[in-house]
Design an enzyme around this catalytic site. Structure first.
Site, PDB file in Angstrom:
ATOM      1  N   HIS A  64       0.938  -1.199   0.248  1.00  0.00           N
ATOM      2  CA  HIS A  64       0.308   0.330   0.434  1.00  0.00           C
ATOM      3  C   HIS A  64       0.598   1.327  -0.027  1.00  0.00           C
ATOM      4  CE1 HIS A  64      -3.284  -2.348   2.431  1.00  0.00           C
ATOM      5  NE2 HIS A  64      -3.082  -2.526   0.758  1.00  0.00           N
ATOM      6  N   ASP A  77      -4.283  -7.395  -2.119  1.00  0.00           N
ATOM      7  CA  ASP A  77      -5.222  -7.394  -1.304  1.00  0.00           C
ATOM      8  C   ASP A  77      -6.576  -8.639  -1.434  1.00  0.00           C
ATOM      9  OD1 ASP A  77      -4.066  -4.975   0.007  1.00  0.00           O
ATOM     10  OD2 ASP A  77      -5.846  -3.562  -1.392  1.00  0.00           O
ATOM     11  N   ARG A 102       0.391 -28.030   1.147  1.00  0.00           N
ATOM     12  CA  ARG A 102       1.180 -26.866   2.179  1.00  0.00           C
ATOM     13  C   ARG A 102       0.335 -25.968   2.107  1.00  0.00           C
ATOM     14  NH1 ARG A 102       7.258 -24.075   1.187  1.00  0.00           N
ATOM     15  NH2 ARG A 102       6.878 -22.739   2.786  1.00  0.00           N
ATOM     16  N   HIS A 147       4.907 -16.909   6.921  1.00  0.00           N
ATOM     17  CA  HIS A 147       5.751 -16.895   5.330  1.00  0.00           C
ATOM     18  C   HIS A 147       5.624 -15.467   5.053  1.00  0.00           C
ATOM     19  CE1 HIS A 147       5.490 -19.287   1.277  1.00  0.00           C
ATOM     20  NE2 HIS A 147       6.556 -18.374   1.324  1.00  0.00           N
ATOM     21  N   ASN A 191       9.377 -19.831   6.258  1.00  0.00           N
ATOM     22  CA  ASN A 191       9.652 -20.318   5.378  1.00  0.00           C
ATOM     23  C   ASN A 191      10.761 -19.890   4.624  1.00  0.00           C
ATOM     24  OD1 ASN A 191       8.904 -21.348   2.356  1.00  0.00           O
ATOM     25  ND2 ASN A 191       9.136 -18.956   1.833  1.00  0.00           N
ATOM     26  N   GLU A 192      12.030 -20.137   4.023  1.00  0.00           N
ATOM     27  CA  GLU A 192      12.936 -19.806   3.345  1.00  0.00           C
ATOM     28  C   GLU A 192      13.209 -18.424   4.275  1.00  0.00           C
ATOM     29  OE1 GLU A 192      12.504 -18.812  -0.682  1.00  0.00           O
ATOM     30  OE2 GLU A 192      12.184 -20.529  -1.468  1.00  0.00           O
ATOM     31  N   ASN A 331      13.262 -25.934  -0.402  1.00  0.00           N
ATOM     32  CA  ASN A 331      12.241 -25.897  -1.217  1.00  0.00           C
ATOM     33  C   ASN A 331      13.622 -24.886  -2.976  1.00  0.00           C
ATOM     34  OD1 ASN A 331      10.741 -25.163   0.325  1.00  0.00           O
ATOM     35  ND2 ASN A 331      10.404 -22.607  -0.183  1.00  0.00           N
ATOM     36  N   TYR A 333      14.978 -24.820  -6.753  1.00  0.00           N
ATOM     37  CA  TYR A 333      14.209 -24.060  -8.334  1.00  0.00           C
ATOM     38  C   TYR A 333      15.198 -23.816  -9.340  1.00  0.00           C
ATOM     39  CZ  TYR A 333      10.032 -23.020  -5.579  1.00  0.00           C
ATOM     40  OH  TYR A 333       8.414 -22.845  -5.319  1.00  0.00           O
ATOM     41  N   GLU A 391       9.330 -27.059  -1.587  1.00  0.00           N
ATOM     42  CA  GLU A 391       8.306 -25.846  -2.801  1.00  0.00           C
ATOM     43  C   GLU A 391       9.292 -26.976  -4.140  1.00  0.00           C
ATOM     44  OE1 GLU A 391       8.133 -21.909  -2.981  1.00  0.00           O
ATOM     45  OE2 GLU A 391       7.555 -21.995  -0.825  1.00  0.00           O
TER      46      GLU A 391
HETATM   47  C1  NOJ Z   1       9.910 -19.313  -2.937  1.00  0.00           C
HETATM   48  C2  NOJ Z   1       8.402 -19.199  -1.411  1.00  0.00           C
HETATM   49  O1  NOJ Z   1       8.456 -19.477  -0.758  1.00  0.00           O
HETATM   50  C3  NOJ Z   1       7.294 -18.647  -2.918  1.00  0.00           C
HETATM   51  O2  NOJ Z   1       7.009 -17.479  -1.622  1.00  0.00           O
HETATM   52  C4  NOJ Z   1       7.285 -18.021  -3.611  1.00  0.00           C
HETATM   53  O3  NOJ Z   1       6.164 -17.645  -4.487  1.00  0.00           O
HETATM   54  C5  NOJ Z   1       8.552 -19.630  -4.847  1.00  0.00           C
HETATM   55  N1  NOJ Z   1       9.097 -19.227  -4.216  1.00  0.00           N
HETATM   56  C6  NOJ Z   1       8.211 -18.881  -6.272  1.00  0.00           C
HETATM   57  O4  NOJ Z   1       9.892 -17.583  -6.481  1.00  0.00           O
END
Ligand code: NOJ
Length: 487
Positions: A64, A77, A102, A147, A191-192, A331, A333, A391
Site C-alpha cells: 500500500h 488485498d 502445504r 511465510h 519459510n525461506e 525449496n 528451483y 517447493e
Molecule cells: C519461494 C517462496 O517461498 C514463495 O513464496 C514464492 O512464491 C516461490 N518460491 C516462487 O518464487
C-alpha cells in the site's frame, strides 16, 4: 480447451524440442510411502486483507505504501480470494489426488497485532475449517507458521530486530499448536529464512529496512532463536500428545563448481555454506559455519566495525538451538555454478562480498544438474535427515493453459529427486509450487507458478486447470513420471 489428441501431438513435439541433453527421465516408480503435494502461502492467495478482524501485516503495509516496488502496483488485498474460496481450493487438491497440502497461517489473521493476548477467533475458525476440509478428503495439512507476513505492530517495534522476537514467535506458535496441532504432523516454522530476512537488507522488499550486510544477519540470528523457542515449546507442551515434526523450509540452489579447479570447488562450497549452512548449521550443530564466522569477522574489521557483523550465539543459545530440526525441508528451483573471485573491495558491507564468490544461474541445459547434488550435500552435511521438497515449480508470464514448459520442468526436477532416492538418499516427499497462480511478491501477478490458472480480472477469481493438472494427477495416480515404469 484443446482435444486430448491435440494435446498428445503437442506433447510429443515438445518432448523433441525439449530433449536438452542425454539425460533419461527416471523410469522407476516412486515408493508407496512417498508423498506428493502442492503448496501456497497466506499472503499470496488469501486476500481478505482487513476482513473479520485480521490485523495489518508488513506486506499489506508495503504494497500500500510503496506500490512502486511491486510490478503493476499489484497487492495481495484480494489475491486468489482463498479466504472465501478455500473449499474450492480443497476440491482442486482432491481432484489432483495429492497426499498433502502445504499452506501457511497468517500471523495477523490469528493474532491481529501479533501478540498472543488478543486472539481473533474468526481467524482461528478459518484455519480450522480449512484443516477439517482437508482431513475429510484425506489430505494431510503441512503447515508453515511464517511465510513472510509479519504483523505490522511487531514491525513497528523493530520486528526481527527486536530481541524479544523469539518470545513473540514462541507465543504465536503456541496458539497455533493449541488450536490446530492435533491435526498437524508436519510443521514448518519459517519459510525461506534467507528471504524472510531480505527486507532487512534492502528498501525494496517488505519491511524495507535498508541495512545491507548488517540487517539480514541480525534478522537471521533472532529468527533462529525464535525457531528454537517454538521448537522447545512444542517439545515441552505438545509433542507427547500431538507427535508432530518441525523444521525450517530452506531456499537453496544446488551450487556446483564452474570447473574442477580447487578454488572453484571451494567457492561452490562457500556459496552452499553462506546460503544453506547459515541456517542449517545452527540447527544441526549449534553455530554458524566456520567459514562464515571467519570471513564476516575479517571483513567487518577491515570495514571499521568494532565487532563482527555476524552476531555470536552464547553457549546456552547454541545448546538450545542445536538439534531443533526433525526433518529437512527444501525449496529448490534452479542450479547455480560458482567460480572463485578475487577478494571484493572493502566498502559498503554486503553478504555477497562476505561470501566472495562469482555465482551464475545454470543455462537451460544444466538447470537440473544441481538437484541430485543438493540432496547429496544435505545428506552428507546434516547426518542423513529425512528430506522433503517443500517447493519446486516454474514461473511463466504466459496465461496459456497449455503449460508444457512447466510439465517439462516439474518432470525433470522430480526425476532428479527420484535419482537421489534410488541412490539411497532419504527423500520422502515432493511438493510443487504452486496449486494456483498467485501474488508473486515484487513481481505481482505477472509471474505465474500455478497448476491452476486464476482469472484475476474476474471478481470470482475463477480457477481453471492447466495441462499440468492432468499430468501431475497422473503421476500421483501411477507414481510414475513416464507412461510406464519399469518397477
Ligand atoms: C519461494 C517462496 O517461498 C514463495 O513464496 C514464492 O512464491 C516461490 N518460491 C516462487 O518464487
Amino acid at each position: 480447451m484443446y482435444s486430448s489428441f491435440g494435446k498428445l501431438v503437442f506433447l510429443a513435439l515438445l518432448q523433441i524440442n525439449l530433449a536438452d541433453n542425454d539425460y533419461k527421465i527416471n523410469d522407476k516408480s516412486f515408493p508407496d510411502n512417498f508423498i506428493f503435494g502442492a503448496a501456497t502461502a497466506a499472503y499470496q492467495i488469501e486476500g481478505g486483507w482487513n476482513e473479520d478482524g485480521k490485523g495489518e501485516n508488513i506486506w499489506d503495509r508495503f504494497t500500500h505504501e510503496y506500490p512502486q516496488y511491486i510490478l503493476n502496483e499489484d497487492t495481495g488485498d484480494i489475491a486468489c480470494d482463498s479466504y472465501h474460496k478455500y473449499e474450492e481450493d480443497v476440491e482442486k487438491l482432491t481432484y489432483l489426488g495429492v497426499n498433502h497440502y502445504r499452506f501457511s497461517i497468517s500471523w495477523s489473521r490469528v493474532l491481529p497485532n501479533g501478540f498472543s493476548d488478543n486472539i481473533n477467533q474468526k481467524g482461528i475458525a478459518y484455519y480450522k475449517n480449512l484443516i477439517a476440509k482437508l482431513k475429510a478428503n484425506n489430505i494431510e495439512p503441512l503447515v508453515t507458521l511464517y511465510h513472510w507476513d509479519l504483523p505490522q505492530t511487531l514491525q513497528d517495534y523493530g520486528g526481527f530486530h527486536n530481541d524479544s522476537f523469539n518470545q513473540w514467535f514462541a507465543d504465536y506458535a503456541r496458539v497455533c499448536f493449541e488450536n490446530f496441532g492435533k491435526d498437524i504432523k508436519y510443521w514448518i516454522t519459517f519459510n525461506e529464512p534467507k528471504y524472510a530476512c531480505t527486507g532487512y537488507g534492502t528498501a525494496t522488499f517488505a519491511p524495507g529496512v535498508n541495512m545491507p550486510g548488517v540487517g539480514e544477519y541480525k534478522c537471521m540470528h533472532n529468527l533462529l532463536k525464535a525457531h528454537a523457542a517454538a521448537y522447545h515449546v512444542y517439545q515441552d507442551e505438545f509433542k507427547t500428545d500431538q507427535n508432530g515434526k518441525l523444521a525450517i523450509a530452506n531456499s537453496i540452489s544446488g551450487c556446483l563448481p564452474a570447473t574442477n579447479k580447487t578454488e572453484d570447488v571451494e567457492a561452490a562450497n562457500r556459496e552452499m555454506e553462506f546460503t544453506l549452512g547459515w541456517i542449517s548449521n545452527p540447527l544441526f550443530y549449534g553455530d554458524y559455519p566456520e567459514i562464515m564466522k571467519s570471513r564476516v569477522a575479517y571483513r567487518s574489521e577491515l570495514e571499521g566495525f568494532t565487532e563482527s557483523r555476524l552476531p555470536t550465539f552464547t553457549e546456552d543459545e547454541k545448546a538450545f538451538i542445536k538439534g531443533t530440526s526433525d526433518y529437512f525441508a527444501v525449496n529448490t528451483y534452479s542450479t547455480t555454478f560458482a567460480a572463485a573471485a578475487s577478494e571484493p573491495e572493502i566498502g559498503a558491507p554486503s553478504i555477497a562480498s562476505d561470501c566472495g564468490v562469482e555465482v551464475q544461474y545454470a543455462d537451460d541445459d544444466h538447470k537440473f544438474d544441481g538437484m541430485t547434488y543438493l540432496m547429496e550435500w544435505v545428506t552428507e552435511h546434516y547426518n542423513k535427515p529425512a528430506i522433503i521438497i517443500t517447493e519446486n515449480g516454474l514461473g511463466l508470464s504466459s496465461n496459456s493453459l497449455e503449460d508444457e514448459e512447466r510439465i517439462h520442468f516439474i518432470k525433470n526436477s522430480m526425476s532428479r529427486f527420484k535419482d537421489a532416492l534410488d541412490k539411497g538418499i532419504n527423500v520422502f516427499g515432493y511438493t510443487t509450487w504452486s496449486l494456483m497462480d498467485n501474488f508473486e511478491w515484487t513481481q505481482g501477478y505477472s509471474k505465474k507458478f500455478g497448476l491452476y490458472h486464476i482469472d484475476f480480472n474476474s471478481p470470482n477469481r475463477t480457477r481453471t486447470a492447466k495441462a499440468s493438472v492432468e499430468w501431475y494427477r497422473n503421476v500421483i495416480k501411477t507414481r510414475c513420471l513416464l507412461d510406464k515404469c519399469e518397477s
